[in-house]
Scaffold this motif. Structure first.
Motif, PDB file in Angstrom:
ATOM      1  N   ILE A 156       0.843  -1.119   0.030  1.00 22.18           N
ATOM      2  CA  ILE A 156      -0.163   0.003   0.020  1.00 22.18           C
ATOM      3  C   ILE A 156       0.955   1.207  -0.075  1.00 22.18           C
ATOM      4  O   ILE A 156       1.911   1.178   0.694  1.00 22.18           O
ATOM      5  N   TYR A 157       0.395   2.156  -0.738  1.00 26.68           N
ATOM      6  CA  TYR A 157       1.166   3.396  -0.683  1.00 26.68           C
ATOM      7  C   TYR A 157       0.173   4.369  -1.246  1.00 26.68           C
ATOM      8  O   TYR A 157      -0.726   4.522  -1.877  1.00 26.68           O
ATOM      9  N   ALA A 158       0.502   5.889  -0.948  1.00 29.93           N
ATOM     10  CA  ALA A 158      -0.293   6.978  -1.303  1.00 29.93           C
ATOM     11  C   ALA A 158      -0.052   7.190  -2.971  1.00 29.93           C
ATOM     12  O   ALA A 158       0.844   6.775  -3.437  1.00 29.93           O
ATOM     13  N   VAL A 178      -3.476   4.402  -2.847  1.00 33.75           N
ATOM     14  CA  VAL A 178      -4.460   5.167  -2.220  1.00 33.75           C
ATOM     15  C   VAL A 178      -4.655   6.670  -2.402  1.00 33.75           C
ATOM     16  O   VAL A 178      -3.516   7.286  -2.186  1.00 33.75           O
ATOM     17  N   HIS A 215      -1.339  12.491   2.560  1.00 37.72           N
ATOM     18  CA  HIS A 215      -1.888  11.108   2.632  1.00 37.72           C
ATOM     19  C   HIS A 215      -3.287  10.761   3.180  1.00 37.72           C
ATOM     20  O   HIS A 215      -3.417  11.425   4.460  1.00 37.72           O
ATOM     21  N   LEU A 257      -4.563   8.929   5.531  1.00 31.65           N
ATOM     22  CA  LEU A 257      -4.394   7.565   6.122  1.00 31.65           C
ATOM     23  C   LEU A 257      -5.513   6.637   6.604  1.00 31.65           C
ATOM     24  O   LEU A 257      -5.145   5.536   6.644  1.00 31.65           O
ATOM     25  N   MET A 274      -5.958   4.480   3.867  1.00 25.18           N
ATOM     26  CA  MET A 274      -4.981   3.434   3.602  1.00 25.18           C
ATOM     27  C   MET A 274      -5.110   2.261   4.744  1.00 25.18           C
ATOM     28  O   MET A 274      -4.844   1.185   4.354  1.00 25.18           O
ATOM     29  N   THR A 285      -1.420  -7.754   2.618  1.00 27.51           N
ATOM     30  CA  THR A 285      -0.798  -6.641   2.820  1.00 27.51           C
ATOM     31  C   THR A 285       0.508  -7.009   3.654  1.00 27.51           C
ATOM     32  O   THR A 285       0.549  -7.662   4.678  1.00 27.51           O
ATOM     33  N   ILE A 290       3.514  -1.219   3.801  1.00 24.96           N
ATOM     34  CA  ILE A 290       2.755   0.114   3.698  1.00 24.96           C
ATOM     35  C   ILE A 290       4.087   1.055   3.539  1.00 24.96           C
ATOM     36  O   ILE A 290       4.818   1.174   4.336  1.00 24.96           O
ATOM     37  N   LEU A 349       4.897   5.103   3.525  1.00 29.48           N
ATOM     38  CA  LEU A 349       4.628   6.561   3.735  1.00 29.48           C
ATOM     39  C   LEU A 349       5.566   7.506   3.228  1.00 29.48           C
ATOM     40  O   LEU A 349       6.778   7.306   3.777  1.00 29.48           O
TER      41      LEU A 349
END
Length: 367
Positions: free
Chosen positions: A119-121, A142, A150, A152, A155, A163, A166, A168
């Motif tokens: 997962i990443y922005a 995301v 972000h 959050l 996320m 998952t 992640i 950030l």
């Protein structure tokens, strides 16, 4: 048989390779008569390395020898500078190389054929989806919030049983905002402890908000935190590719297993050590760039621009459909900026003359 008549080879790369987005590096500005050209497209430090660093580079003669594969003197110097054990530091070819090590060790395709998820922005650093998919993992982007921060909560909602990692990015590249310590600690409280949290802090030296998270403070108390940093930006060593991660021993032992041997040359290691030995001079230069960033930000606000708060060495203009037009206008004035499709334009803080010319162009597009 001529070269034109040779059959096309039937060899094909893995299917994922055809699906990968292409990394678009910043391009130099076009030459324009009467104007000095400036590149504001790659978040580079416009200043060269310190004279002491250039001298260390010039003195390096053992190019015929392999470097210390563990970068021991550099890790020791980083440990001293950061106040961490040298064994908690793993070097890589830039922070991107260090990230590839993390993903190679902790995210990919499992024995049952199911991919791990990362997962990443988004939008964030454009290499993320490339690196994630290359390892065989599944990207889970995301969308960032309207202010470039972000999301959050979203996320957290994206976490599944698959998952594994992640990411950030703080400050976020290309939008600019940084995450606060309170935000990240609150986030960590909701992230299962078996998921690795990567804090990408490539622009940490440019941060001036005292509430911004400092990954080095967090990793000691959170065994699932890895901090990514680089000497490419603040130290002006982008061409030498010196990055590193900081994490606890149960993570570093895996990172060293997958690390590319000799990824950081002796020349790069020596330059980095000397730069760290002169960190006060490095940070004084960074402060000059921050003050120039403040000048640019103030001028843009005076022009009427609404854009995310930046803690990096760049600003983000959410131009939408006008992004290509803005990039073309800049290029016609011997400036290269980085347009991201029809989302926006990122402009690095560069030389004073370059920044002033950028502001003149921005004024035409304001409103």
């Amino acid at each position: 048989m001529s070269s034109e008549e040779k059959p096309v080879p039937s060899l094909r790369p893995r299917p994922v390779v055809d699906r990968l987005p292409r990394y678009a590096a910043g391009k130099p500005a076009s030459a324009v008569d009467g104007l000095d050209a400036f590149k504001l497209a790659s978040n580079e430090n416009p200043l060269p390395p310190l004279p002491e660093v250039l001298a260390a580079i010039a003195e390096q003669a053992a190019i015929n020898r392999y470097p210390d594969s563990l970068a021991t003197p550099l890790r020791e110097k980083l440990g001293e500078y950061l106040g961490v054990p040298a064994d908690d530091v793993v070097t890589g070819a830039g922070s991107l190389g260090a990230l590839v090590q993390i993903l190679s060790a902790f995210a990919g395709q499992n024995d049952d054929g199911r991919p791990d998820e990362v997962i990443y922005a988004w939008r964030s650093f454009e290499a993320y989806p490339i690196c994630v998919q290359t390892t065989g993992a599944a990207p889970v982007p995301v969308p960032v919030l309207g202010d470039g921060r972000h999301d959050l909560d979203a996320m957290i909602a994206a976490i599944t049983d698959q998952t594994k990692v992640i990411i950030l990015c703080t400050p976020n590249n290309p939008t600019g905002p940084a995450l606060t310590r309170a935000e990240v600690e609150g986030f960590l409280a909701r992230v299962p402890s078996h998921i690795l949290l990567v804090l990408d802090e490539a622009y940490t030296e440019f941060v001036r908000d005292p509430e911004t998270v400092n990954g080095i403070d967090l990793y000691r108390n959170y065994p699932n935190v890895v901090v990514l940093r680089t000497l490419s930006k603040a130290h002006g060593l982008a061409n030498l590719r010196v990055g590193y991660s900081v994490s606890q021993p149960h993570i570093t032992e895996s990172l060293r297993l997958v690390a590319t041997p000799f990824a950081v040359s002796t020349l790069a290691q020596d330059a980095a050590v000397v730069s760290l030995e002169n960190i006060d001079k490095v940070l004084a230069r960074v402060e000059e760039l921050v003050q120039e960033r403040n000048r640019v930000v103030a001028a843009l606000k005076e022009q009427g621009w609404d854009f995310p708060e930046t803690q990096g060495n760049f600003v983000w203009l959410p131009l939408g459909e006008r992004s290509p037009e803005f990039a073309a206008a800049a290029d016609s004035q011997a400036l290269s900026v980085r347009a991201f499709g029809t989302e926006g334009v990122r402009v690095s803080i560069g030389e004073v003359e370059a920044n002033t010319r950028f502001l003149e162009i921005a004024k035409e597009f304001a409103g």
